[in-house]
Design an enzyme around this catalytic site. Structure first.
Site, PDB file in Angstrom:
ATOM      1  N   HIS A 160       0.835  -1.201   0.000  1.00 51.99           N
ATOM      2  CA  HIS A 160       0.000   0.000   0.000  1.00 51.99           C
ATOM      3  C   HIS A 160       0.868   1.248   0.000  1.00 51.99           C
ATOM      4  O   HIS A 160       1.966   1.248   0.544  1.00 51.99           O
ATOM      5  CB  HIS A 160      -0.896   0.045   1.260  1.00 51.99           C
ATOM      6  CG  HIS A 160      -1.771  -1.152   1.434  1.00 51.99           C
ATOM      7  ND1 HIS A 160      -1.285  -2.361   1.896  1.00 51.99           N
ATOM      8  CD2 HIS A 160      -3.091  -1.333   1.198  1.00 51.99           C
ATOM      9  CE1 HIS A 160      -2.288  -3.232   1.951  1.00 51.99           C
ATOM     10  NE2 HIS A 160      -3.377  -2.652   1.520  1.00 51.99           N
ATOM     11  N   LYS A 188      -1.220  -7.656  -4.790  1.00 52.80           N
ATOM     12  CA  LYS A 188      -2.181  -6.556  -4.676  1.00 52.80           C
ATOM     13  C   LYS A 188      -1.487  -5.256  -4.338  1.00 52.80           C
ATOM     14  O   LYS A 188      -0.610  -5.220  -3.455  1.00 52.80           O
ATOM     15  CB  LYS A 188      -3.215  -6.862  -3.599  1.00 52.80           C
ATOM     16  CG  LYS A 188      -4.180  -5.717  -3.340  1.00 52.80           C
ATOM     17  CD  LYS A 188      -5.247  -6.094  -2.358  1.00 52.80           C
ATOM     18  CE  LYS A 188      -4.744  -6.042  -0.946  1.00 52.80           C
ATOM     19  NZ  LYS A 188      -5.808  -6.245   0.054  1.00 52.80           N
TER      20      LYS A 188
HETATM   21  O1  LIG Z   1      -5.759  -3.827   1.124  1.00 52.62           O
HETATM   22  C1  LIG Z   1      -6.959  -3.683   0.983  1.00 52.62           C
HETATM   23  C2  LIG Z   1      -7.553  -2.795  -0.056  1.00 52.62           C
HETATM   24  C3  LIG Z   1      -8.262  -1.641   0.606  1.00 52.62           C
HETATM   25  O2  LIG Z   1      -7.269  -0.861   1.275  1.00 52.62           O
HETATM   26  C4  LIG Z   1      -8.955  -0.764  -0.428  1.00 52.62           C
HETATM   27  O3  LIG Z   1      -8.353   0.263  -0.795  1.00 52.62           O
HETATM   28  O4  LIG Z   1     -10.078  -1.120  -0.831  1.00 52.62           O
HETATM   29  C5  LIG Z   1      -9.272  -2.144   1.611  1.00 52.62           C
HETATM   30  C6  LIG Z   1      -8.633  -3.077   2.666  1.00 52.62           C
HETATM   31  O5  LIG Z   1      -9.626  -3.565   3.538  1.00 52.62           O
HETATM   32  C7  LIG Z   1      -7.936  -4.216   1.984  1.00 52.62           C
HETATM   33  O6  LIG Z   1      -7.276  -5.056   2.944  1.00 52.62           O
END
Ligand SMILES: O=C1C[C@@](O)(C(=O)O)C[C@@H](O)[C@@H]1O
Length: 229
Positions: free
Chosen positions: A120, A146
């Protein structure tokens, strides 16, 4: 959950939302770090939808401490038949933090669960090459790589979509989205470029990340955009 096609997850901290999610979701993401008694919830869970468990560590935007108990809880969670996938942070798998999450990935696979490896950026969106590198590394560790970044412009979203398409065209399984208002539309558009997982709360007031659509809205948007008619 094998993530061979787009999978929309109802994201939240309380499995009691599952009945309301059945019409629009393919599964549930249980954010254990936000949840009251997550293992107790899983023990009592008799829903129809499969569960992906996430116990997001604090240094990656979550609420869980970086300790062995966080990983222990994920190991217990993947032992439930209802849990068919687990989310682990790329940084926790390639040496950042204090604890190696590799044991959780091994335990998940021993119990037939898929491993989603996530990264992230809550401040910005890197350039396309950097996104492709991070996604490729995530794909090395997991069944799905991801990335969620924070978009401030259409160019940020273009970088994410371009990287998504490049990895997907190379037969890598990826899930991508851009957080924030400038990135919001990416959640409906990225599946057209190969993103395999979407996250949305049943209740719009219970978003787990900035810029999420509610579940029914995201399902409708994705279906309309994917429609061949
Ligand atoms: O990592 C992700 C993606 C996310 O951050 C989103 O942007 O929708 C939402 C989180 O709950 C999930 O674990």
């Amino acid at each position: 959950m094998d993530f061979t096609s787009f999978t929309l997850l109802a994201a939240g901290s309380d499995l009691s939302m599952e009945p309301a999610a059945r019409e629009d979701a393919d599964g549930v993401e249980l954010r254990m770090d936000f949840a009251e008694d997550p293992l107790g919830q899983l023990d009592a869970y008799d829903g129809d939808l499969p569960v992906l468990v996430t116990n997001r560590v604090g240094w990656e935007g979550g609420e869980a401490p970086d300790d062995a108990a966080r990983l222990d809880a994920l190991e217990r969670a993947v032992e439930y038949d209802s849990v068919t996938a687990v989310d682990l942070e790329l940084a926790a798998l390639d040496g950042a933090g204090d604890h190696d999450a590799g044991r959780v990935a091994d335990h998940a696979r021993d119990h037939g669960a898929s491993v989603v490896v996530s990264t992230h950026d809550f401040e910005a969106t890197p350039d396309r090459a950097a996104i492709e590198d991070r996604l490729a590394r995530a794909c090395e560790y997991g069944d799905v790589g991801k990335m969620a970044s924070t978009a401030h412009s259409p160019d940020d979203v273009l970088a994410m979509l371009g990287a998504t398409r490049a990895l997907s065209a190379a037969d890598e399984r990826v899930a991508t989205m851009c957080m924030g208002e400038a990135g919001r539309h990416s959640r409906a558009v990225a599946p057209l470029y190969g993103s395999l997982i979407g996250y949305a709360p049943v209740d719009p007031d219970e978003a787990t990340a900035p810029g999420q659509y509610d579940l029914a809205t995201l399902r409708s948007l994705v279906e309309q955009l994917q429609s061949k008619k």
